[in-house]
Design a protein around this motif. Structure first.
Motif, short mmCIF file in Angstrom:
data_model
loop_
_atom_site.label_atom_id
_atom_site.label_comp_id
_atom_site.label_asym_id
_atom_site.label_seq_id
_atom_site.Cartn_x
_atom_site.Cartn_y
_atom_site.Cartn_z
N ARG A 43 1.05 -0.98 0.31
CA ARG A 43 -0.27 0.05 0.18
C ARG A 43 0.79 1.20 -0.13
O ARG A 43 0.73 2.31 -0.50
N ILE A 44 1.92 1.21 1.11
CA ILE A 44 2.82 2.69 0.80
C ILE A 44 3.06 2.58 -0.39
O ILE A 44 3.48 3.68 -0.87
N SER A 45 3.96 1.47 -1.57
CA SER A 45 5.01 1.56 -2.38
C SER A 45 3.07 2.44 -3.51
O SER A 45 3.93 2.81 -4.68
N VAL A 46 2.63 1.46 -3.51
CA VAL A 46 1.71 1.73 -4.95
C VAL A 46 0.92 3.15 -4.26
O VAL A 46 0.60 3.78 -5.07
N SER A 47 1.25 2.85 -3.05
CA SER A 47 -0.33 4.37 -3.73
C SER A 47 0.99 5.72 -3.62
O SER A 47 0.43 6.75 -4.27
N LYS A 48 2.35 5.57 -3.76
CA LYS A 48 3.63 6.10 -3.51
C LYS A 48 3.25 6.70 -5.30
O LYS A 48 3.34 7.97 -5.96
N LEU A 49 3.13 5.80 -6.36
CA LEU A 49 2.93 5.38 -7.44
C LEU A 49 1.75 6.38 -7.78
O LEU A 49 2.33 7.13 -9.05
N LEU A 50 0.67 6.05 -6.95
CA LEU A 50 -0.24 6.32 -7.60
C LEU A 50 -0.70 7.69 -7.76
O LEU A 50 -0.79 8.73 -8.22
N GLY A 51 -0.73 8.14 -6.53
CA GLY A 51 -0.55 10.02 -5.99
C GLY A 51 0.38 11.05 -6.58
O GLY A 51 0.45 11.84 -7.61
N THR A 52 1.91 9.77 -7.26
CA THR A 52 2.70 10.65 -8.09
C THR A 52 2.73 11.28 -9.25
O THR A 52 2.52 11.98 -9.89
N VAL A 53 2.11 10.03 -9.76
CA VAL A 53 0.85 9.86 -11.40
C VAL A 53 0.08 10.91 -11.83
O VAL A 53 0.29 11.03 -12.64
N LEU A 54 -0.90 11.23 -10.25
CA LEU A 54 -1.64 11.32 -10.58
C LEU A 54 -1.23 13.02 -10.38
O LEU A 54 -1.77 14.27 -11.15
#
Length: 2015
Positions: free
Chosen positions: A235-246
């Motif tokens: 959750r930490i890694s993927v949320s970082k990915l998603l948040g950054t991309v958006l």
């Protein structure tokens, strides 16, 4: 290992090693190589490059473990980047070949993985150089991925991340392929692979535009899918990915080619939020499929997706940053709140979903608003939230016009907008709380009053009753956060209201339930105010409690038969409420729980328990509406019983136990909520091996819901309104009670432990059997639930037994317990296994029988040997560890060996990571508890740990965490031995360091945290061997990498904590080194590391301050503060500018707040000063501060740091507080830096803080200002003599103080400001009265305010707050008055001592009296208030047994109810008030102006109860004498009470003030006569002072005490004189003999200890003297006689004390009768001469040391005492005085010849004092006289001119003594030698002024003799004198060439000749006639003299015939 440290691998050494050592050797070599390559020159590397590459590549084939392959790859990259790159292609091909290989055996896997890692590293390092090969490589890797297992996929993803990183935009051709591969990995079944894929995609999105444009939707959907079934790391890694991309999608405005711009679509904020919202509401089911599910109504988003999306929201906003959020806040807020709005009913369809949804929304708001916005922005956000709430409130069709927010409880159809309201209100609450007093602009009125008023008005609306009562309860619960409290009267109002609600509940059925609940809720909340408030309402509460339950069981039966469903609901609600109120009382007011109160609490309990047993039948009768109320009732009763001592309900134990058993095994509980039941029953350290969610993380608030499992709601306020007033659990801003279904179980489990321990053994056995059966008789999920409850209860029982040292009971009990626990140890639920292992050990602990423990261990061994399944092996391995933890050293070594053996085996079982984790964890417990017994196993264990660390795959982080714990335990076991130098120890040490290095490189944060804490331990035990620079750089990298987005920095709180704990330890020892290493790192490091906290500019310290500002975790913040404090303590003085700049930046960064206010305050200040100060604050923000909008708490810390820096400088160089010296040293070396040069900054910082919005900051600012004033007040301004440097800042000080006196300022700020005012006035910085008036005016205004007394002050705060303010004002005035009087005194003395010029008189008196005049105007008022305050204080300090005599309504300034709180404020201020009052009384001379004033003096503004209790009879007006006596005793009483029982916390200031008050009191005759006439009083005072002197070392206090003693003795003397005088007057005619003897000792001379003033004084003086000069104590020195020791010079303080004591001693004889004086005289003489003997040191220039002077003075006083002449004592005194003189003479003639250092002058002076001051018969007896004369003779022979001068002077005084019997013997014996001495002048010319002085003094003696001599002898004397004088003369020739000394001698002689000639003319003529030579010489001299006069005055007429002229003149003179 040293062999591994070479550039090339030492193959010879390598080949000799075994398998395990080889791996270590290689790893060590690679670590060394990495450092070496960076340090070696390029040419050297190229030389060896070929061999090195071959060696490195050959390692690929030796199956390297994960850490080794990572290092190997890194080294290859570095090698090629430094050396030549031509062979790199071969290397890449080789790696590619290894990857293509078809070999799939497990042994070949490490080689393949190593090749993958190498490729990643090479491309990362060399990047674009390899651009032409990368397509093949990527293709090859992606192809390999299809067949790879999870480790392979993991490494390939990370390798691709590195390749993309190295190539940047050049990799575009492969982006799609990589994207496709990573997509599949993002939903991989291995969590580690998902994380790696997220990292890879994060790298990809930097260049792959499609990810945040065309494919944005699919990326989002993909991430949502990835969240499903994820763990915390994913959750930490993927949320970082998603948040950054958006975020990228919104920010990106690429200035790229036009073509690409057209193909890109713009993405708006709405679309992005919509995307995230979709994930939150519908999860990963996508957009199309969702609709179908929605129609069926089945879809509920899985919690992990929702939590993941929540984190993504936060990353998204954090990436965009705070400024973006400020601009777009409104849109963001409405979107976030809409997530739980009615437009998405699905999200909140069940209560459980709604609660979890709300949690997520609150988390997003808290993390963004709380984490990213500065205070100003937060206030703006709060206003936006208020707007939103207002809109929602309008929307809600309210029941009434003024409906309340919390109506959700009243309304049945739960409308969804309430969820939005809940979230908005919670965030608003959090904001207000975190902003503290800065939020004041948001709040308008006093909320508690408003709620109470609405409650009373709207009593008839159910919703209003509920809502407002909740509001009041919450406010009451929050009082503990308000330092100033609430008025006591509010408690009364609330109590009355609650009673009213309870009594009126039955009147209206529509309101019954609400009123009942509200009434009890208010009472329960009231209890949190603590004993002081509750004690007044206790009786009413107990009465209500008694009435709520039926009296007897019979009444209960009738109740059952009568009621209906609704009445039962109300009844249960009421009784549950009452139980809750009593529980609140017991937990918050423990002090009131006396035996009597407990007796009154008890009667309703049996009935409450009866009702509990009947509940099930009531439920059957009335059905489901009663289900919840009955659950709540149960839970409340259980909670109360847990708190009460079990003895109070022992009659009901069995009934309760049955109910508990039924609850725990009830058939209708479906959910197994192990996550909230078990953690408290497991050991804290064991939870680590379970889910990371059980540990503390930043996301705990939302992650909790995943922990509880899907069916269970997480806690929320609606489940238990009574939680609203409870203390917040650590870290939660809102109470989160669990649903009653769960909380009742949790209470039952706790209570079971207590009850079961207190019932009989038979009963216990029965219950356990019953519970065991209930587990057997259930199946499936039900069985798990029952087992969970039963095991929890058993654990709770064992824990309680172990804690209370109870006994388990018979053998049978053990069997049952073992069976229960073993069942649980094999349960599939890991938490249950963990709790069971704990219970297993507790069981052994409780039984406490070696055989039983061994049996348990044996069971575990057998199970572990036979079992093959993971569950059993994990459970029993932990059980072994737990056994050791509780029974550490008991276990025999045999036992230990087998344990360790089994765990070794289990920990190597690579097929099951879980088994490895648990076994290793257990091993770490055993290492910890075995202590020294473990030494034999250390080496094998360490090599096992290293082997596993080098081989466990990175995907199994939990195994590595356990390994870290083992390593930590081993390091602790080895302890300080690690410092050793033997080979074995150094091998162990190297291995430990190696292990740490492996863990530091691990990607998992928790493993890194372990590494850091291991290094911290190593640093503690063997600091020399830990490389500080690499450790510090590692710590800084972790900290700074993360300070960008604080909510996600190292997502792991535990890692941040570990880093800070380690830093904290490092800076304690080596702060400067740590700081330097950090700055070095910043300078050397690559750009991307210095992200936010720019270490280059602000250093590590600044970085830590930034972190402190953003960090929310309490423990971490404390660690940061501690670390900074240590750094400050050790470095602030050396890096002064740096630290002050840091603090200033933090304080100034928020100065935009203050600009407005300051400029206003400056308008009225005239002249430049005003402008100067406003310049301070309105500076342009042209330079950006390193700190952006720090929070108030950080600013408060910065202000505290400033004070600490000033304190540090106190102990450093004196130049810090001396501007002239500082400037000079700065000139000498510009690097020098001193505090005084930064004074402007210090003032500016204090000013900024003192004028802030935050009250806490204002307090800190005022404190800083106070410190600055106190430290810098006395420093003179070198450029303007007579002025001080602080003077130029008076405008700033005034402006900083003025706001604090505004009417709306809280009392604590005003109180502090008063203190600063008085310090400022007292400091004497400002001498001009007009300037002083400004600050004085502030004090006057506050005095006016407080005169209205306690009633008129603010009703916002507790009464004790107004007490604090009043006393602060009075104390400030007292300080000013004291200073004014002191200045006035010293000024008067100045006038006496100097006849000063007009000018200085004018300037001086102006200020010194001026201040007194300023105070004088208010003295009348002040004195009354002061006396009233002192009277209050006197009453408050009375012991508790006099409580009944205290006035009912309280004192002048405190109310009776708040007396406890008020005491503290009185303690802080009474001393100065006492001193001031004493000064005032002594200035009035204790004269009461007019008889009417007698009473009014004491009580005008407020009527303090006057001293005597009979004040009710107002008719009796006291006489002035009585008033004075009362005041005298008030001051004396307070002082004696305080001084005789000094508390350890009594401040020096109080003691000094108290002693000064006594001094002031005794300065006036009237009080002295009181003391003098009352001997007991005097003795008591002396004893108290003696005690003070014994217990307080401070010289100033001891001196002050001695001064009081002197005054007491004076008083006694006056009294004795007075009595003698009056006796003489009365018996004037009578015979003198018959006069009675006055004074101590009467006729007998006896002094009775304890009854004698003189004896008490002697004790005290001896105490002082012996402490300073231990030699005076004959016991100490061994012999009673004189013991030869060197005399010593005492310190200045010591000398003062001794002198003061001697003065007192010399006064004593006057207090005695003649007989009394005889008995004390020997003691006094012994002490006085003793001091003389011990301190007679030779000082340069013949000075006497101050102690010698004092003892001589005292001797003179004693010797001239009238007692020596009084007839009754005359003979005794004479004898004693002769002995004393003998003692003095003996000092001279040492017994053993060693006592040579004594100063002859001192002793001679003493002898002279004896000769001159006593009656002649003392010194004229021949033997003594002879010895004295000898001494003088001997001294005259001493060559030292200084001694001779003094001797001549003393002789002169003796020769002039009027009694010839005394003086003549000396004259006869000594004159001849004096004359001889003077005749030597011809031979011995004087060299310098002292020798000159010797001759001059000698001549004076002879001249005196001439004057004294009888007529017949005079001629001889003159005849002697003249030749000597004439021999001093010089003639013309020699006069010119003579030295100045000889010239002055000549002048001296001539002058005296001129005088003697006329006086004794006949003798003069004879001598001249008889000696022509003399005559010639004299004439020549006179002639020469006139020549010289002529030269000076050319107009002189006597030019002719000078000789004749002169002789004529001489003749005429004689005629």
């Amino acid at each position: 290992m040293e062999l591994a440290h070479s550039l090339l691998l030492n193959e010879e050494a390598y080949n000799q090693l075994g398998e395990v050592q080889r791996a270590e050797f290689i790893f060590d070599w690679l670590r060394y190589l990495e450092k070496l390559l960076l340090a070696t020159s390029r040419s050297d590397v190229r030389e060896k490059q070929k061999t090195l590459v071959e060696q490195l590549l050959s390692l690929l084939n030796s199956s390297p473990g994960p850490p080794t392959r990572k290092l190997l790859a890194k080294n290859l990259g570095i090698l090629y980047s430094i050396g030549d790159t031509f062979s790199v292609y071969e290397t890449i091909d080789k790696c590619n070949d290894l990857i293509r290989s078809k070999d799939d055996s497990p042994s070949y896997l490490p080689t393949k993985l190593a090749a993958v890692v190498c490729l990643g590293s090479l491309y990362k390092k060399l990047g674009r150089i390899l651009v032409n090969t990368f397509t093949d490589t990527v293709g090859n890797i992606l192809k390999a991925m299809k067949s790879a297992e999870s480790q392979g996929r993991y490494e390939i993803m990370l390798s691709l991340q590195n390749i993309l990183n190295g190539l940047g935009a050049a990799a575009i051709p492969c982006h799609r392929d990589v994207y496709k591969a990573a997509k599949s990995c993002l939903t991989d079944r291995s969590m580690a692979v998902r994380c790696a894929a997220a990292k890879c995609l994060l790298e990809l999105q930097k260049e792959a535009i499609f990810m945040w444009s065309t494919d944005l939707d699919s990326v989002a959907t993909l991430c949502f899918k990835s969240f499903e079934g994820s763990n915390y790391d994913v959750r930490i890694s993927v949320s970082k990915l998603l948040g950054t991309v958006l975020a990228k999608a919104i920010i990106s405005k690429h200035p790229g080619a036009a073509a690409s711009r057209q193909s890109m679509r713009r993405v708006s904020l709405e679309e992005v939020l919509e995307l995230l919202g979709t994930g939150f509401l519908r999860g990963s089911s996508g957009f199309l499929r969702a609709s179908g599910d929605m129609l069926k109504g089945t879809s509920s988003v899985s919690r992990d997706v929702r939590v993941g999306v929540t984190q993504a929201y936060v990353v998204f906003v954090s990436t965009l940053g705070g400024t973006w959020l400020e601009k777009n806040f409104a849109a963001f807020l409405s979107h976030i709140l809409s997530l739980v709005s009615q437009s998405h009913p699905k999200a909140t369809q069940t209560q459980t979903d709604a609660v979890c949804g709300r949690r997520c929304v609150s988390f997003i708001l808290r993390a963004t608003i709380g984490g990213l916005l500065g205070e100003k922005a937060q206030i703006a956000a709060a206003k936006d939230i208020c707007q939103a709430i207002w809109k929602l409130k309008k929307v809600m069709d309210a029941v009434m016009s003024d409906s309340n927010v919390e109506t959700r409880l009243g309304s049945t159809d739960i409308t969804a907008s309430q969820h939005m309201l809940v979230c908005a209100l919670q965030e608003l609450g959090n904001l207000t709380y975190s902003l503290g007093t800065t939020a004041a602009p948001l709040l308008q009125d006093s909320s508690s009053d408003r709620c109470l008023e609405r409650l009373t008005v709207l009593k008839s609306s159910p919703e209003a009753v509920t809502g407002f009562s909740f509001a009041v309860a919450a406010l009451l619960g929050a009082v503990k956060h308000c330092p100033l409290g609430i008025p006591h009267g509010k408690g009364k109002i609330i109590m009355t209201l609650a009673e009213d609600l309870l009594c009126s509940a039955a009147q209206n059925s529509r309101l019954s339930a609400q009123r009942t609940q509200a009434g009890w809720l208010l009472i329960a909340a009231l209890m949190t105010l603590g004993p002081a408030v509750v004690s007044h309402h206790l009786a009413r509460v107990l009465l209500l409690w008694k009435c709520v339950f039926p009296v007897s069981p019979k009444d209960l039966e009738t109740e059952k038969s009568r009621g209906d469903s609704f009445t039962w609901q109300v009844t249960l609600e009421g009784r549950a409420g009452a139980l809750c109120a009593v529980k609140s009382f017991v937990s918050h007011c423990g002090d009131l729980l006396t035996g009597e109160v407990i007796q009154r609490l008890l009667p309703p309990l049996p009935c409450a328990v009866d009702l509990l047993t009947q509940l099930s039948s009531v439920l059957k009768a009335y059905g489901s509406p009663l289900k919840t109320p009955s659950l709540v009732y149960r839970q409340r009763l259980y909670e109360l019983l847990i708190l009460l001592p079990p003895e109070t309900y022992e009659g009901n134990l069995c009934a309760i136990l049955k109910e508990l058993a039924a609850d725990l095994t009830a058939s209708d509980i479906q959910v197994a909520a192990s996550a909230f039941l078990l953690p408290p029953l497991c050991h804290r350290d064991d939870l680590v091996i379970l889910s990371p969610l059980l540990q503390e993380t930043d996301h705990r608030f939302i992650e909790e819901q995943l922990l509880l499992g899907n069916g269970i709601a997480c806690g929320s306020l609606e489940y238990d309104p009574y939680a609203i007033y409870e203390k917040d659990v650590l870290g939660d801003s809102v109470p989160k009670p669990l649903p009653p279904v769960l909380s009742v179980i949790s209470s039952a489990v706790k209570l079971f432990g207590v009850v079961c321990a207190h019932v009989g053994e038979a009963q216990r056995l029965l219950i356990l059997e019953q519970l065991l059966d209930s587990i057997k008789h259930t199946k499936g999920a039900r069985q798990q639930v029952v087992q969970l409850h039963v095991v929890s209860s058993l654990s709770s029982f064992l824990k309680y037994l172990a804690g209370s040292k109870g006994n388990l009971g018979p053998e049978e009990m053990r069997r049952l317990a073992v069976a229960l626990v073993m069942g649980a140890l094999e349960s599939p639920n890991p938490l249950l296994r963990c709790a069971a292992a704990e219970a297993w050990a507790r069981l052994a602990q409780v039984v406490d029988d070696g055989a039983f423990t061994a049996a348990l261990a044996q069971v575990s061994f057998d199970k572990l040997k036979s079992a093959r399944d993971v569950v059993t092996r994990t459970g029993y391995s932990l059980a072994l560890g737990s056994l050791h933890r509780y029974l550490g050293g008991i276990s025999s070594s045999q036992h230990l060996n087998s344990c360790v053996g089994i765990l070794y085996t289990l920990s190597q079982d690579s097929t099951s990571p879980d088994v490895q984790t648990w076994a290793l964890h257990s091993l770490s417990l055993i290492i910890d508890s075995a202590g020294p017994l473990y030494h034999m196993h250390v080496e094998p264990t360490l090599s096992l740990i290293i082997m596993l660390l080098l081989n466990v795959p990175p995907t199994h982080a939990e195994v590595q965490q356990s390994l870290g714990r083992c390593l930590n335990a081993l390091i602790t076991t080895l302890g300080p031995e690690l410092q050793g130098n033997s080979t074995s120890i150094s091998t162990l040490r190297t291995s430990c360091l190696l292990g740490c290095a492996v863990m530091q490189d691990n990607p998992d944060c928790l493993v890194q945290a372990q590494a850091i804490s291991c290094l911290q331990q190593l640093h503690m035990f063997a600091p020399r061997h830990v490389n500080l620079s690499s450790l510090v750089s590692c710590l800084c990298e972790i900290l700074l990498d993360n300070s960008v987005l604080v909510n996600l920095c190292s997502p792991y709180l535990l890692l941040r904590r570990a880093v800070l704990a380690c830093l904290h330890q490092l800076v304690q020892r080596e702060a400067a080194e740590v700081s330097e290493h950090a700055v070095m790192l910043a300078k050397d490091s690559r750009e991307e590391l210095t992200l936010d906290a720019n270490i280059r500019e602000v250093g590590l310290e600044g970085a830590l301050l930034t972190l402190l500002d953003k960090e929310t975790d309490q423990k971490l913040c404390n660690d940061i503060k501690e670390t900074l404090n240590h750094m400050l303590t050790s470095m602030a003085v050396d890096k002064l500018s740096f630290w002050l700049k840091l603090c200033k930046d933090v304080l100034a960064a928020s100065a935009d707040f203050t600009t407005v206010t300051c400029v206003d305050t400056m308008q009225e200040e005239e002249g430049d000063k005003g402008d100067d100060a406003s310049v301070l604050t309105t500076r342009n923000d042209d330079k950006s501060y390193p700190f952006t909008n720090p929070r108030w708490a950080t600013r408060v810390f910065a202000a505290e740091c400033v004070c600490r820096i000033i304190n540090q400088c106190e102990n450093a160089h004196s130049a810090h507080f001396d501007i002239a010296l500082a400037q000079e040293m700065k000139k000498r070396d510009s690097r020098n830096d001193f505090l005084v040069l930064h004074l402007a900054d210090l003032i500016r910082m204090a000013f900024m803080a003192a004028t802030d919005h935050s009250d806490q900051l204002r307090l800190s600012g005022l404190e800083t200002l106070l410190v600055v004033i106190r430290r810098f007040a006395a420093i003179p301004e070198p450029e303007f003599p007579g002025h001080v440097i602080l003077e130029q800042y008076q405008a700033n000080v005034g402006a900083a103080l003025r706001p604090a006196f505004a009417s709306e300022t809280p009392p604590d700020v005003t109180a502090k400001a008063c203190q600063v005012c008085s310090a400022w006035i007292a400091s004497g910085v400002v001498s001009d009265l007009n300037d002083l008036r400004r600050v004085h005016q502030l004090l006057v205004s506050s005095l006016t305010k407080i005169q209205a007394g306690k009633e008129a002050l603010s009703h916002l705060y507790n009464e004790s707050a107004s007490t604090m303010e009043i006393l602060a004002v009075l104390k400030a005035w007292a300080e000013v008055y004291i200073i004014a009087v002191e200045r006035h005194k010293s000024h008067r003395q100045l006038l006496k001592t100097t006849t000063c010029s007009e000018e200085s008189v004018r300037n001086g008196s102006y200020s010194s009296d001026g201040l007194l005049d300023l105070v004088h105007t208010d003295l009348g008022t002040l004195s009354r208030l002061w006396l009233a305050a002192l009277q209050d204080f006197a009453l408050l300090t009375l012991p508790s047994e006099f409580a009944s005599q205290l006035p009912v309504e309280g004192g002048a300034f405190y109310t009776a109810e708040t007396s406890e709180n008020a005491k503290l404020h009185y303690y802080n201020s009474w001393a100065l008030i006492l001193h001031a009052t004493a000064l005032w009384l002594s200035s009035t001379g204790f004269v009461v102006a007019d008889p009417d004033e007698g009473v009014s003096h004491l009580s005008r503004p407020v009527t303090p109860t006057s001293m005597c209790q009979g004040s009710s009879s107002g008719a009796t007006v006291k006489s002035p004498e009585d008033v004075c006596t009362d005041r005298f005793h008030l001051i004396l009483g307070i002082s004696v009470e305080f001084l005789c029982s000094l508390r350890s916390d009594a401040t020096m200031e109080s003691i000094t003030a108290c002693l000064h008050a006594l001094q002031a009191l005794l300065d006036v005759p009237w009080p002295r006569s009181k003391i003098g006439s009352d001997q007991d009083l005097g003795i008591e005072l002396l004893n108290v002072l003696h005690r003070v002197i014994l217990t307080r070392e401070s010289p100033s206090i001891q001196l002050a005490s001695l001064e009081v003693v002197r005054q007491i003795i004076c008083a006694a003397q006056e009294h004795v004189k007075e009595k003698r005088r009056s006796a003489e007057v009365d018996d004037g005619a009578a015979e003198k003999e018959t006069l009675p003897e006055f004074g101590e000792g009467k006729d007998t001379g006896g002094l009775v200890p304890g009854k004698s003033l003189v004896f008490a004084t002697l004790e005290l003086c001896v105490c002082i003297l012996v402490r300073q000069l231990p030699e005076l104590n004959p016991k100490l020195t061994g012999s009673p006689g004189v013991k030869a020791t060197k005399p010593q010079v005492l310190s200045e303080d010591g000398s003062r004390l001794v002198s003061a004591a001697l003065v007192i001693l010399s006064e004593l004889p006057a207090v005695c009768s003649p007989e009394g004086s005889i008995s004390i005289l020997p003691t006094i003489l012994y002490l006085t001469i003793g001091v003389l003997r011990e301190t007679a040191v030779k000082l340069p220039g013949g000075q006497l040391s101050s102690t010698v002077a004092a003892s001589l003075q005292a001797l003179k006083g004693i010797l001239s005492s009238p007692m020596a002449r009084a007839e009754k004592s005359h003979t005794a005194w004479t004898d004693l005085l002769r002995s004393a003189l003998t003692t003095v003479l003996d000092c001279w003639d040492p017994v053993d010849g060693t006592h040579q250092e004594l100063d002859e002058i001192s002793l001679l002076t003493a002898i002279t004092v004896f000769i001159l001051s006593t009656s002649p018969e003392v010194t004229t007896i021949p033997c003594l006289q002879k010895r004295c004369i000898e001494k003088f003779k001997a001294t005259l022979e001493i060559k030292d001119p200084v001694v001779q001068i003094k001797t001549y002077q003393l002789l002169l005084s003796i020769f002039q003594y009027p009694n010839p019997a005394v003086s003549y013997p000396y004259i006869y014996s000594l004159v001849s030698s004096i004359v001889e001495k003077l005749q030597e002048i011809d031979q011995r010319k004087p060299e310098d002024t002292t020798e000159l002085q010797v001759f001059q003094e000698g001549i004076k003696v002879l001249e005196a003799l001439v004057a004294i001599a009888e007529e017949q002898h005079r001629s001889q004397l003159v005849a002697c004198l003249l030749p000597i004088l004439i021999s001093f003369l010089l003639d013309d020739n020699t006069l010119g060439s003579a030295t100045s000394i000889m010239k002055s001698l000549h002048d001296f002689a001539l002058q005296h000749l001129m005088q003697i000639g006329p006086q004794y003319s006949s003798v003069f003529k004879n001598v001249m006639a008889s000696s022509p030579a003399l005559k010639a010489r004299l004439e020549a001299a006179i002639k020469g003299n006139q020549e010289s006069v002529k030269v000076k005055i050319p107009t002189s007429k006597h030019t002719k015939n000078p000789g004749k002229n002169a002789s004529i003149q001489l003749k005429t003179n004689f005629l």
